[in-house]
Scaffold this active site. Sequence first.
Site, PDB file in Angstrom:
ATOM      1  N   SER A 253       0.867  -1.174   0.000  1.00  0.00           N
ATOM      2  CA  SER A 253       0.000   0.000   0.000  1.00  0.00           C
ATOM      3  C   SER A 253       0.903   1.223   0.000  1.00  0.00           C
ATOM      4  O   SER A 253       2.076   1.151   0.368  1.00  0.00           O
ATOM      5  CB  SER A 253      -0.901   0.013   1.226  1.00  0.00           C
ATOM      6  OG  SER A 253      -0.297   0.765   2.257  1.00  0.00           O
ATOM      7  N   LYS A 254       0.336   2.341  -0.429  1.00  0.00           N
ATOM      8  CA  LYS A 254       1.158   3.547  -0.520  1.00  0.00           C
ATOM      9  C   LYS A 254       1.636   4.008   0.849  1.00  0.00           C
ATOM     10  O   LYS A 254       2.559   4.785   0.965  1.00  0.00           O
ATOM     11  CB  LYS A 254       0.402   4.657  -1.244  1.00  0.00           C
ATOM     12  CG  LYS A 254       0.199   4.291  -2.709  1.00  0.00           C
ATOM     13  CD  LYS A 254      -0.037   5.457  -3.625  1.00  0.00           C
ATOM     14  CE  LYS A 254      -0.065   4.917  -5.047  1.00  0.00           C
ATOM     15  NZ  LYS A 254      -0.802   5.709  -5.991  1.00  0.00           N
ATOM     16  N   ARG A 255       1.011   3.492   1.888  1.00  0.00           N
ATOM     17  CA  ARG A 255       1.419   3.905   3.241  1.00  0.00           C
ATOM     18  C   ARG A 255       2.434   2.952   3.865  1.00  0.00           C
ATOM     19  O   ARG A 255       2.889   3.159   4.961  1.00  0.00           O
ATOM     20  CB  ARG A 255       0.193   4.027   4.148  1.00  0.00           C
ATOM     21  CG  ARG A 255      -0.621   5.270   3.869  1.00  0.00           C
ATOM     22  CD  ARG A 255      -1.934   5.245   4.619  1.00  0.00           C
ATOM     23  NE  ARG A 255      -2.761   4.133   4.193  1.00  0.00           N
ATOM     24  CZ  ARG A 255      -3.508   4.135   3.090  1.00  0.00           C
ATOM     25  NH1 ARG A 255      -3.528   5.178   2.312  1.00  0.00           N
ATOM     26  NH2 ARG A 255      -4.240   3.084   2.769  1.00  0.00           N
ATOM     27  N   ASP A 256       2.764   1.905   3.128  1.00  0.00           N
ATOM     28  CA  ASP A 256       3.677   0.889   3.653  1.00  0.00           C
ATOM     29  C   ASP A 256       5.070   1.484   3.858  1.00  0.00           C
ATOM     30  O   ASP A 256       5.750   1.851   2.903  1.00  0.00           O
ATOM     31  CB  ASP A 256       3.755  -0.257   2.631  1.00  0.00           C
ATOM     32  CG  ASP A 256       4.437  -1.473   3.203  1.00  0.00           C
ATOM     33  OD1 ASP A 256       5.233  -1.316   4.142  1.00  0.00           O
ATOM     34  OD2 ASP A 256       4.160  -2.580   2.705  1.00  0.00           O
TER      35      ASP A 256
END
Length: 491
Positions: A253-256
């Site tokens: 995910s882009k927040r990883d």
Amino acid sequence: MREVRTRYAPSPTGHLHIGGARTALFSYLWARKKGGSFVVRIEDTDVERNLADAEQKQLEALKWLGIDWDESVDVGGPHAPYRSMERLQIYQEHLQKLVAAGHAYPCYCSQEELEREREQQLAEGKAPKYSGRCRHLTPEERQAFEQAGRKPSIRFRVPDGRVITVQDEVRGEVRFETEGIGDFILQRPDGRPTYNFAVVVDDALMEITHVVRGEEHISNTPRQILLYEALGFEAPVFAHASLILNAEGKKMSKRDESIIQFIDQYRELGYLPEAIINFLVLLGWAPEGEKAEEEIFSRDELIQLFSLERVSKAPAVFDAAKLKWMNNHYIKESSTERITELAIPHLAEAGRIGEQPLGEEKEWVTRLVGLYQEQLDYVAQVVELTEMFFRKEVAYSDDAGEILSQEQVPIVVEALIRQLESTEEELTADTVKQLLKAVQKETGYKGKQLFMPVRAAVTGEVHGPDLRETISLLGKETVLARLESFLRRQA
Ligand code: GLU
């Protein structure tokens, strides 16, 4: 045969991400392999989410990677404009056709009404889907809504009871029943098209032959196929590349935070574009035959070898260690001058050197970078690796301390000090070699007994790059100061 035309269609809602870069790369390689054209189109209709600098950053990052395009917002092209928000008139015309042919209709439902409908369906255990309430409004009912000041969105009338088959280059045949697809919105009440509508109009008018994109778009594809049909356009070939997973096997995910996600971050750290390209292409693709075992590919080779049929539907795992290994490979292959240019801003930022070293300083920095080039996984590491060159006092590691407690050490160090003091010559790697030979002759110590203490006293470490070059780069004054300081600490 039609010219192959592919496109990368980012929304300017963020900088170029690894997943987007891979999509762009696959599209680009396919176009180049086929001698076709590659288009970069900006899908900016999601205006609330657009970021001011994202379009430019996306283009810059692509350019840096060496992914060049034939048509886009900057270079124009036969299908300009290449920004969706500048194509509203075009969408409008096609929308009118759909409405006139009965494929689309105005929907006056308010957000609250739609929300209530959704909740009710969920409460009944049904998958939420637009009920089609406004499908059959009479002209009088429509007029009443209009008079009440309601602005309609325009919905596509999804045909009942059909099976839509996507012939995906990667996934093979994927079937969707229209039963599960509610009448979807083509145009919002403010006149902006939705993604599914704009993408079809644009891909069709821009004569895109192959749509390559991430797996997350596969469920949009049946909607798009219905639109191609209704508009009388020929659908392109679709190829949906697999998901990218993180090291834990979870969808990235882009927040990883376990993965560096954006291409400009890699650029800033001193990853080389050819390493990123080489790494990205292997996220879900492998060449055929004898090349299948190989890992290092140049851009030209990739253009030759790439094929959509070899794109895998199995998820790809993002292996950061492999990327480092690859980058190290390309750093080693690069000229020291190139790596030095990339290293200078990092060293300057750390306050180690001036921002634009010239003449002797430049030469010195180039030699310093050359000394560590083989070890660099990415260029920014140069700051940490060269730290001991810029310290006033040497910090001895435990291992160095151990070496330095050997009894011959003061004898060796004193002899080296004498040799250094007595030489008039500039301290090149060669002179250092001569000096160390002289120390060996004078003290009778050689090999490890000689070199380890010298390295430990001068650098504080027991391992490191070439000792003579290290001493030469540190310079006579610094080396003498360090050796003397060692003796003082002993006393
Ligand atoms: N703008 C879409 C995205 O960024 C493009 C999807 C597509 O390639 O059709 O996901």
